[in-house]
Design a protein around this motif. Structure first.
Motif, PDB file in Angstrom:
ATOM      1  N   ARG A 128     -10.310  -8.933  -3.087  1.00 59.31           N
ATOM      2  CA  ARG A 128      -9.186  -8.522  -2.592  1.00 59.31           C
ATOM      3  C   ARG A 128      -9.287  -6.794  -2.139  1.00 59.31           C
ATOM      4  O   ARG A 128      -9.429  -6.310  -1.271  1.00 59.31           O
ATOM      5  N   TYR A 129      -9.781  -6.255  -3.264  1.00 60.55           N
ATOM      6  CA  TYR A 129     -10.038  -4.835  -3.268  1.00 60.55           C
ATOM      7  C   TYR A 129     -11.072  -4.709  -2.362  1.00 60.55           C
ATOM      8  O   TYR A 129     -11.015  -3.433  -1.617  1.00 60.55           O
TER       9      TYR A 129
ATOM     10  N   SER B 277     -10.069  -5.062   1.183  1.00 58.89           N
ATOM     11  CA  SER B 277      -9.155  -3.858   1.761  1.00 58.89           C
ATOM     12  C   SER B 277     -10.144  -2.486   1.923  1.00 58.89           C
ATOM     13  O   SER B 277      -9.642  -1.918   2.953  1.00 58.89           O
TER      14      SER B 277
ATOM     15  N   ARG C 198      -5.362  -1.203  11.047  1.00 56.43           N
ATOM     16  CA  ARG C 198      -3.963  -0.820  10.914  1.00 56.43           C
ATOM     17  C   ARG C 198      -3.514  -1.617   9.887  1.00 56.43           C
ATOM     18  O   ARG C 198      -3.647  -2.663   9.518  1.00 56.43           O
ATOM     19  N   ALA C 199      -2.325  -1.030   9.219  1.00 53.27           N
ATOM     20  CA  ALA C 199      -1.667  -1.584   8.123  1.00 53.27           C
ATOM     21  C   ALA C 199      -1.502  -3.100   7.904  1.00 53.27           C
ATOM     22  O   ALA C 199      -1.769  -3.923   7.207  1.00 53.27           O
ATOM     23  N   LEU C 200      -0.967  -3.521   9.059  1.00 50.38           N
ATOM     24  CA  LEU C 200      -0.513  -4.996   9.211  1.00 50.38           C
ATOM     25  C   LEU C 200      -1.485  -5.828   9.123  1.00 50.38           C
ATOM     26  O   LEU C 200      -1.489  -6.851   8.553  1.00 50.38           O
TER      27      LEU C 200
ATOM     28  N   LYS D 177      -4.583  -5.479   8.214  1.00 49.84           N
ATOM     29  CA  LYS D 177      -5.177  -5.386   6.800  1.00 49.84           C
ATOM     30  C   LYS D 177      -4.685  -6.155   5.889  1.00 49.84           C
ATOM     31  O   LYS D 177      -5.116  -6.807   5.032  1.00 49.84           O
ATOM     32  N   VAL D 178      -3.295  -6.041   5.865  1.00 49.35           N
ATOM     33  CA  VAL D 178      -2.340  -6.679   4.878  1.00 49.35           C
ATOM     34  C   VAL D 178      -2.522  -8.367   5.323  1.00 49.35           C
ATOM     35  O   VAL D 178      -2.713  -9.152   4.269  1.00 49.35           O
ATOM     36  N   ARG D 179      -2.474  -8.571   6.410  1.00 53.33           N
ATOM     37  CA  ARG D 179      -2.628 -10.112   6.696  1.00 53.33           C
ATOM     38  C   ARG D 179      -3.928 -10.631   6.756  1.00 53.33           C
ATOM     39  O   ARG D 179      -3.952 -11.814   5.799  1.00 53.33           O
TER      40      ARG D 179
ATOM     41  N   VAL E 170      -6.250  -9.335   4.204  1.00 52.51           N
ATOM     42  CA  VAL E 170      -6.669  -9.370   2.875  1.00 52.51           C
ATOM     43  C   VAL E 170      -5.592 -10.462   2.115  1.00 52.51           C
ATOM     44  O   VAL E 170      -6.179 -11.100   1.246  1.00 52.51           O
ATOM     45  N   THR E 171      -4.692 -10.770   2.676  1.00 51.12           N
ATOM     46  CA  THR E 171      -3.557 -11.786   1.974  1.00 51.12           C
ATOM     47  C   THR E 171      -4.501 -13.099   2.261  1.00 51.12           C
ATOM     48  O   THR E 171      -4.498 -14.176   1.268  1.00 51.12           O
TER      49      THR E 171
ATOM     50  N   LYS F 210     -18.347  -5.247  18.691  1.00 48.15           N
ATOM     51  CA  LYS F 210     -18.076  -5.539  20.224  1.00 48.15           C
ATOM     52  C   LYS F 210     -17.197  -6.510  20.463  1.00 48.15           C
ATOM     53  O   LYS F 210     -17.611  -7.434  20.992  1.00 48.15           O
TER      54      LYS F 210
ATOM     55  N   LEU G  25      -2.796 -16.151   9.093  1.00 53.01           N
ATOM     56  CA  LEU G  25      -2.558 -14.779   9.233  1.00 53.01           C
ATOM     57  C   LEU G  25      -3.969 -14.400   9.868  1.00 53.01           C
ATOM     58  O   LEU G  25      -4.066 -13.035   9.666  1.00 53.01           O
TER      59      LEU G  25
END
Lengths: 294, 120, 135
Positions: free
Chosen positions: C24-25, C28, C37-39, C41-43, C45-46, C71, C113
């Motif tokens: 995960r780390y 990430s 973007r945060a969302l 990335k979270v999707r 990595v989850t 590309k 996801l």
């Protein structure tokens, strides 16, 4: 074997630079892609000059014409010039075919000069015309790809801007937000609505959010799912969602579709939802004694 | 264990702050420690702060749900607080709505509600 | 610095439970370097977390390659285990499917996801899962 089979083209590019530039501009004018409405003569000359220089440097430095790869180092100057030209034309609304014609308009003046110079060597003439044609087609293709990528970026930016405009989160009171939804709610939009709303909850420390669907045209199973998911995500954040604007017709449709809203609070009007929201955050609305009861 | 989460008792509420990138074993151990402490301290409330968690997958989501159910059996109310927006959206997409746990924006919001309900 | 690289940029071995957190780390970090973007990335990595856990818990361990695709720029993960594979993949992907007592939202959830989700049994045995998402 010389490094480039395009030595005559190269000589033309170098020795007849200014004449070629003017001829290229003329051909563009004739083809109707010169666009004096968008670019001044001076600006055009400068841009075309950079392109010609980049082209010449590329031909000079590329060691093998057969593996024509515009991504390679010798073509860096040409790429930079092309990207600038493309960028400006995309911004000003030029079409993709205009863009390709813009590049290909260089063929005619170069071919004319090649014919003069290589009159006595028809084999060499054909070789250089074929090679240069191939090179310029590749340049046009590269331009087109870049053009499309640029345009996609613009479309994406406009979409984001429109999205922000079309889903404003409004603070109604301390800790009370509303998001009035209008139009259609597809998956992409639903996700953006949710993201907007959840971020606002954090920013405003909101405890109640009213999702108003008065302006939503159709509530089918999918839209209902999006709304319920939004409510679930709001709850996970520690706030509460109220869905307002459920008309009798929508209520009927939802029952017919077998949509179960579960624990989610729904209200027919935003007014009813607001009075609920006030109660939840510890306020009440009452009529003043001296109010005009008209 | 001590590094995976910090647990404090305030009033009669156990405050738990979970560190980011907690491992499966650590969070299982936390579950065990918490059930012991709820009984030992006579806690009536548990507030689990997950603001530091960048990711909550189905495993962690399930443990959080189990924690709430277990605490309820031991007469304590559990609040999950501080969930990030991206985490909330992802959990909903995974079909995990933590319907068994209560939620609040922050630690102080949860404490206020626990007080209101006479549990703190 | 991965900002300009493409191809496989890191391999994480997945033998023990702690390796799931390392995976995960690592993913990430690559997302951050690519400016995700945060969302997004979270999707992603989850999803990686679900796939990595499946590898350690049910696949007897394996490894995970993190790759950068260009590309347009995307992030990809290939997770390979050395277990017996899954006899009926479609069934395993259904929500609620469970083998070793997990609640089975894992792989099916991971699929929702990410942009591209490919899962197959390898001819040499074991399971291969590939995830790709835009940033």
């Amino acid at each position: 074997m010389t490094r480039t089979s395009l030595e005559t083209v190269l000589a033309i590019l170098r020795e007849e630079f200014d004449e070629l530039l003017s001829a290229w501009l003329e051909t563009q004018k004739a083809e109707g892609v010169r666009r004096p409405d968008l670019f001044s003569d001076r600006e055009s000359r400068r841009q075309l000059g950079e392109l010609l220089r980049g082209l010449g440097d590329g031909i000079d430095a590329a060691d093998d014409q057969r593996t024509l790869n515009l991504e390679a180092e010798p073509w860096a100057g040409l790429r930079a010039a092309l990207e600038e030209v493309t960028h400006e034309r995309v911004e000003r609304g030029v079409s993709p075919s205009e863009m390709a014609t813009f590049v290909l308009a260089l063929k005619q003046p170069v071919f004319a000069r090649l014919r003069q110079k290589l009159e006595a060597a028809p084999d060499k003439l054909i070789e250089e015309i074929t090679e240069f044609s191939r090179l310029l087609d590749a340049v046009a293709m590269h331009t087109n790809e870049h053009f499309i990528a640029e345009r996609d970026q613009i479309i994406e930016r406009q979409r984001t801007e429109m999205m922000e405009l079309s889903t404003p989160v409004v603070q109604l009171w301390d800790r009370v937000l509303t998001i009035p939804l209008i139009g259609t709610l597809d998956s992409v939009r639903a996700q953006e609505v949710m993201e907007n709303l959840l971020n606002s909850i954090v920013e405003e420390s909101a405890e109640v959010v009213i999702v108003d669907i008065t302006g939503v045209r159709v509530v089918d199973t999918q839209v209902a799912q999006h709304l319920l998911r939004t409510a679930a995500a709001v709850r996970l954040m520690g706030a509460e969602a109220i869905i307002s604007g459920i008309s009798p017709k929508i209520a009927q449709t939802m029952v017919e579709l077998g949509v179960d809203v579960g624990e989610v609070t729904t209200r027919p009007t935003i007014r009813a939802a607001l009075s609920d929201a006030f109660r939840k955050v510890g306020f009440s609305i009452e009529r003043r004694g001296d109010a005009d009861r008209g | 264990m001590a590094e995976a989460a910090s647990v404090y008792l305030v009033e009669r509420v156990l405050l738990v702050a979970i560190r980011d990138n907690i491992t499966d074993t650590e969070i299982m151990n936390l579950q065990e420690e918490l059930s012991d402490r709820i009984v030992a301290e006579g806690a009536r409330g548990v507030v689990i702060d997950i603001a530091a968690l960048e990711i909550v997958d189905t495993f962690v989501g399930r443990v959080l749900a189990q924690l709430s159910s277990m605490a309820r059996l031991l007469a304590a109310e559990t609040y999950v607080v501080g969930m990030r927006p991206a985490v909330a959206m992802t959990l909903v997409e995974l079909g995990m709505d933590l319907s068994g746990s209560k939620t609040a924006l922050s630690l102080s919001h949860a404490l206020r509600r626990l007080r209101r309900d006479g549990l703190a | 610095m991965n900002a300009l690289r493409s191809g496989v940029v890191k391999t994480v071995s997945l033998d023990r439970e702690r390796d799931i957190a390392s995976a995960r780390y690592a993913v990430s970090k690559v997302c951050d370097e690519l400016g995700a973007r945060a969302l997004r990335k979270v999707r992603f990595v989850t999803a990686v977390s679900e796939v990595a856990r499946n590898c350690v818990d049910h696949g007897g361990g394996g490894w995970l390659d993190i790759e950068i695709l260009r590309k347009p720029t995307r992030i990809g993960v290939r997770c390979i285990d050395e277990g017996a594979g899954i006899p009926n993949i479609e069934e395993a992907m259904r929500d609620g499917f469970t083998t070793a007592g997990s609640m089975g939202k894992g792989l099916g959830g991971a699929r929702r996801l990410v942009d591209i989700f490919e899962i197959s049994n390898r001819p040499s045995g074991g399971l291969e899962v590939r995830l790709v998402s835009a940033l």
